[in-house]
Design a protein around this motif. Sequence first.
Motif, mmCIF file in Angstrom:
data_model
loop_
_atom_site.group_PDB
_atom_site.id
_atom_site.type_symbol
_atom_site.label_atom_id
_atom_site.label_comp_id
_atom_site.label_asym_id
_atom_site.label_seq_id
_atom_site.Cartn_x
_atom_site.Cartn_y
_atom_site.Cartn_z
ATOM 1 N N VAL A 76 0.754 -1.313 -0.104
ATOM 2 C CA VAL A 76 -0.131 0.182 -0.002
ATOM 3 C C VAL A 76 0.659 1.284 0.024
ATOM 4 O O VAL A 76 0.668 2.160 -0.679
ATOM 5 N N GLU A 77 1.803 1.173 0.887
ATOM 6 C CA GLU A 77 2.668 2.316 0.845
ATOM 7 C C GLU A 77 3.336 2.572 -0.595
ATOM 8 O O GLU A 77 3.650 3.760 -0.759
ATOM 9 N N ARG A 78 3.773 1.419 -1.251
ATOM 10 C CA ARG A 78 4.598 1.640 -2.385
ATOM 11 C C ARG A 78 3.462 2.352 -3.360
ATOM 12 O O ARG A 78 4.072 2.998 -4.328
ATOM 13 N N ALA A 79 2.430 1.865 -3.374
ATOM 14 C CA ALA A 79 1.502 2.339 -4.371
ATOM 15 C C ALA A 79 1.219 3.965 -3.864
ATOM 16 O O ALA A 79 0.751 4.617 -4.737
ATOM 17 N N ALA A 80 1.347 4.162 -2.622
ATOM 18 C CA ALA A 80 1.231 5.783 -2.501
ATOM 19 C C ALA A 80 2.630 6.592 -2.770
ATOM 20 O O ALA A 80 2.494 7.562 -2.435
ATOM 21 N N GLY A 81 3.506 5.822 -3.304
ATOM 22 C CA GLY A 81 4.728 6.443 -3.736
ATOM 23 C C GLY A 81 5.985 6.397 -2.886
ATOM 24 O O GLY A 81 6.947 7.134 -3.383
ATOM 25 N N ARG A 82 5.810 5.568 -1.962
ATOM 26 C CA ARG A 82 6.973 5.398 -1.276
ATOM 27 C C ARG A 82 8.203 4.432 -2.125
ATOM 28 O O ARG A 82 7.690 3.650 -2.764
ATOM 29 N N ASP A 83 9.390 4.864 -1.752
ATOM 30 C CA ASP A 83 10.235 3.965 -2.591
ATOM 31 C C ASP A 83 10.742 2.746 -1.826
ATOM 32 O O ASP A 83 11.408 2.674 -0.721
ATOM 33 N N ILE A 84 9.981 1.620 -2.267
ATOM 34 C CA ILE A 84 10.037 0.215 -1.547
ATOM 35 C C ILE A 84 10.518 -0.787 -2.646
ATOM 36 O O ILE A 84 9.816 -0.827 -3.443
ATOM 37 N N ARG A 85 11.349 -1.442 -2.294
ATOM 38 C CA ARG A 85 11.932 -2.178 -3.644
ATOM 39 C C ARG A 85 12.152 -3.675 -2.963
ATOM 40 O O ARG A 85 12.762 -4.035 -2.282
ATOM 41 N N PRO A 86 11.634 -4.662 -3.771
ATOM 42 C CA PRO A 86 11.819 -6.099 -3.547
ATOM 43 C C PRO A 86 13.272 -6.696 -3.870
ATOM 44 O O PRO A 86 13.574 -5.883 -5.171
ATOM 45 N N LEU A 87 14.047 -7.323 -3.459
ATOM 46 C CA LEU A 87 15.181 -7.643 -3.756
ATOM 47 C C LEU A 87 15.188 -9.163 -4.478
ATOM 48 O O LEU A 87 14.778 -10.070 -3.658
ATOM 49 N N TYR A 88 16.192 -9.177 -5.176
ATOM 50 C CA TYR A 88 16.421 -10.596 -5.790
ATOM 51 C C TYR A 88 17.474 -11.291 -4.842
ATOM 52 O O TYR A 88 17.183 -12.576 -4.233
ATOM 53 N N THR A 89 18.448 -10.495 -4.484
ATOM 54 C CA THR A 89 19.443 -10.680 -3.560
ATOM 55 C C THR A 89 20.006 -9.795 -2.643
ATOM 56 O O THR A 89 19.698 -8.431 -3.085
ATOM 57 N N PRO A 90 20.298 -9.911 -1.463
ATOM 58 C CA PRO A 90 20.786 -8.879 -0.462
ATOM 59 C C PRO A 90 21.736 -7.968 -1.043
ATOM 60 O O PRO A 90 21.740 -6.779 -0.879
ATOM 61 N N MET A 91 22.626 -8.649 -1.839
ATOM 62 C CA MET A 91 23.831 -7.698 -2.459
ATOM 63 C C MET A 91 23.112 -6.689 -3.226
ATOM 64 O O MET A 91 23.830 -5.607 -3.292
ATOM 65 N N ASP A 92 22.042 -6.683 -3.793
ATOM 66 C CA ASP A 92 21.416 -5.711 -4.527
ATOM 67 C C ASP A 92 21.084 -4.350 -3.849
ATOM 68 O O ASP A 92 21.131 -3.370 -4.219
ATOM 69 N N ALA A 93 21.070 -4.538 -2.507
ATOM 70 C CA ALA A 93 20.809 -3.371 -1.747
ATOM 71 C C ALA A 93 22.239 -2.704 -1.504
ATOM 72 O O ALA A 93 22.095 -1.404 -1.516
ATOM 73 N N LEU A 94 23.351 -3.031 -1.656
ATOM 74 C CA LEU A 94 24.707 -2.554 -1.878
ATOM 75 C C LEU A 94 24.764 -1.700 -3.192
ATOM 76 O O LEU A 94 25.225 -0.500 -3.147
ATOM 77 N N LYS A 95 24.287 -2.373 -4.161
ATOM 78 C CA LYS A 95 24.310 -1.461 -5.438
ATOM 79 C C LYS A 95 23.397 -0.367 -5.516
ATOM 80 O O LYS A 95 23.799 0.863 -5.622
ATOM 81 N N ILE A 96 22.141 -0.600 -4.745
ATOM 82 C CA ILE A 96 21.170 0.721 -4.792
ATOM 83 C C ILE A 96 21.950 1.631 -3.665
ATOM 84 O O ILE A 96 21.607 2.744 -4.001
ATOM 85 N N ALA A 97 22.517 1.309 -2.765
ATOM 86 C CA ALA A 97 23.002 2.409 -1.822
ATOM 87 C C ALA A 97 24.159 3.158 -2.498
ATOM 88 O O ALA A 97 24.294 4.270 -2.443
ATOM 89 N N LYS A 98 24.848 2.445 -3.380
ATOM 90 C CA LYS A 98 26.014 2.985 -4.177
ATOM 91 C C LYS A 98 25.260 4.029 -5.280
ATOM 92 O O LYS A 98 25.736 4.944 -5.429
ATOM 93 N N GLU A 99 24.303 3.774 -5.912
ATOM 94 C CA GLU A 99 23.759 4.422 -7.098
ATOM 95 C C GLU A 99 22.934 5.444 -6.270
ATOM 96 O O GLU A 99 22.595 6.443 -6.996
ATOM 97 N N HIS A 100 22.556 5.716 -5.121
ATOM 98 C CA HIS A 100 21.801 6.652 -4.379
ATOM 99 C C HIS A 100 22.516 7.296 -3.160
ATOM 100 O O HIS A 100 22.047 6.999 -1.948
ATOM 101 N N PRO A 101 23.695 7.881 -3.061
ATOM 102 C CA PRO A 101 24.474 8.212 -2.000
ATOM 103 C C PRO A 101 23.754 9.272 -1.411
ATOM 104 O O PRO A 101 23.997 9.194 0.118
ATOM 105 N N ASP A 102 22.614 9.923 -1.849
ATOM 106 C CA ASP A 102 22.077 10.851 -1.238
ATOM 107 C C ASP A 102 20.832 10.668 -0.204
ATOM 108 O O ASP A 102 20.255 11.130 0.244
ATOM 109 N N LYS A 103 20.553 8.905 -0.503
ATOM 110 C CA LYS A 103 19.480 8.548 0.300
ATOM 111 C C LYS A 103 19.921 7.551 1.294
ATOM 112 O O LYS A 103 20.932 6.936 1.161
ATOM 113 N N LYS A 104 18.811 7.368 2.334
ATOM 114 C CA LYS A 104 18.963 6.455 3.309
ATOM 115 C C LYS A 104 18.549 4.823 2.577
ATOM 116 O O LYS A 104 17.381 4.950 2.402
#
Lengths: 375, 97
Positions: free
Chosen positions: A113-141
Amino acid sequence: MSELKLKDLYDGFRDPATIRMLAAQIGEAAKALHEPLRIMEVCGGHTHTIMKYGLPQVLPDNIDFIHGPGCPVCIMPKERIDHAIALARMDDTILVTLGDMIRVPGSQSSLAVERAAGRDIRPLYTPMDALKIAKEHPDKKVIFFAIGFETTTPMTAALLHAAIAQKVTNLYFHINHVLVPPAIDAIMSDGQAKINAFIGPSHVSVITGAKIYAPLPQKYSTPVVVCGFEPVDVMQGILMAVRQQAEGRAELEIEYSRSVTMEGNVKAQQLIDMYLQPRSHFRWRGIGDIPDSALELKPEFAHLDAEKVFAEVLPTEPIDDHKLCICGTILKGLAKPMECKVFGTACTPNSPLGSCMVSSEGACNAYYRYAGVLG
Amino acid sequence: MCLSIPSKVVSVDREKNTAVVDTMGVKREAGLDLMEEGSVNVDDYVLIHIGFVMNKIDEEDALESLKVYHEILAKLDEEERSRVVLEDDNCENRGAP
């Protein structure tokens, strides 16, 4: 061709001849039982197999299944889901998680529901993708909402290890990793549970080794058989448990020897020990508080611990399930899903009131889906 | 549902500590962070879960399982086969017990 699902593939393992042969052997062995065998299959994967293939129908009446708490989504209390939602609602935040956590309702909302409301929530295929996302978005938590039993814990530790090594400072962890043995103890310790044999989860054992179940046979005088997920594996595991019980033995045996050893994956265990420690309390949905049944980050990693860093936005009230839900009783083998007043009426997979209905690995959910099997 | 389809190691990148594995014709990268250094080599059979190699599988067992999977997967086109294999990687029940 109609869309094929993994479960259709799985049918290839339902070798009717083998299952019939095993059922006959179990039937023969069960004649020697002095009392009914009430087997708890701890893992949701086993529950799913047992119900989907109607294994209770091909087994003698003196063998009964009790469906355990082994489904990480089912046991997640609503307040923890509310944590994930509160974190996702913060500005400049990306919340990432695995599995069907996204559609499980908390007290007011769900991540879907939160994602549909516009929050940035992403399902992962592997936890390591979290690292990639963090590097791609250094301005985000980027906050990794980590779930799962012993099987997925080392992957979280590996992610943390990599984040530190690569000096990624905007990746945080909300840890919800839980442990199988304390949950079994919690179910067995009040003396009410009607369980006298266990089928042990195989994939947990790949990581931990079968040794984590070693105390159980002695403590509760129950056979414990670690077995795989294919119907033939489960039937073979049941046969081993029946034979143990009939012969008056209570031992730990491994049916799934193709992947499980007594010691497990030592490297994975070391990785976990490096970053995580037992958590003094964790509430299990449907069971309640179980001491030392989960893990948390060690204090030296508090600066990466979302529960500490963002404590001010996290709700602290525990939230119980609907008072009519009898999931806790079902988990102890004291009731079956159909005995619950709300089963299949107010409580369905699309609007679950209690933990056993939340995911397809929950006991009530499996009964609901395969009700036809039950007749 | 967890099938635990065995994967065969095609190549190993010691620098990145990853391996490329082939699961019924579907190739992808998996982390070796949970495995002892040097323990995973080309032609080994392994079990993958959420992007990591969890353990090695005895070759004889792996081939036995693969025989069955191959019979089933032979009926699928490439896209379906890929989806089925990747779905198994994320088998939720391994996060469960």
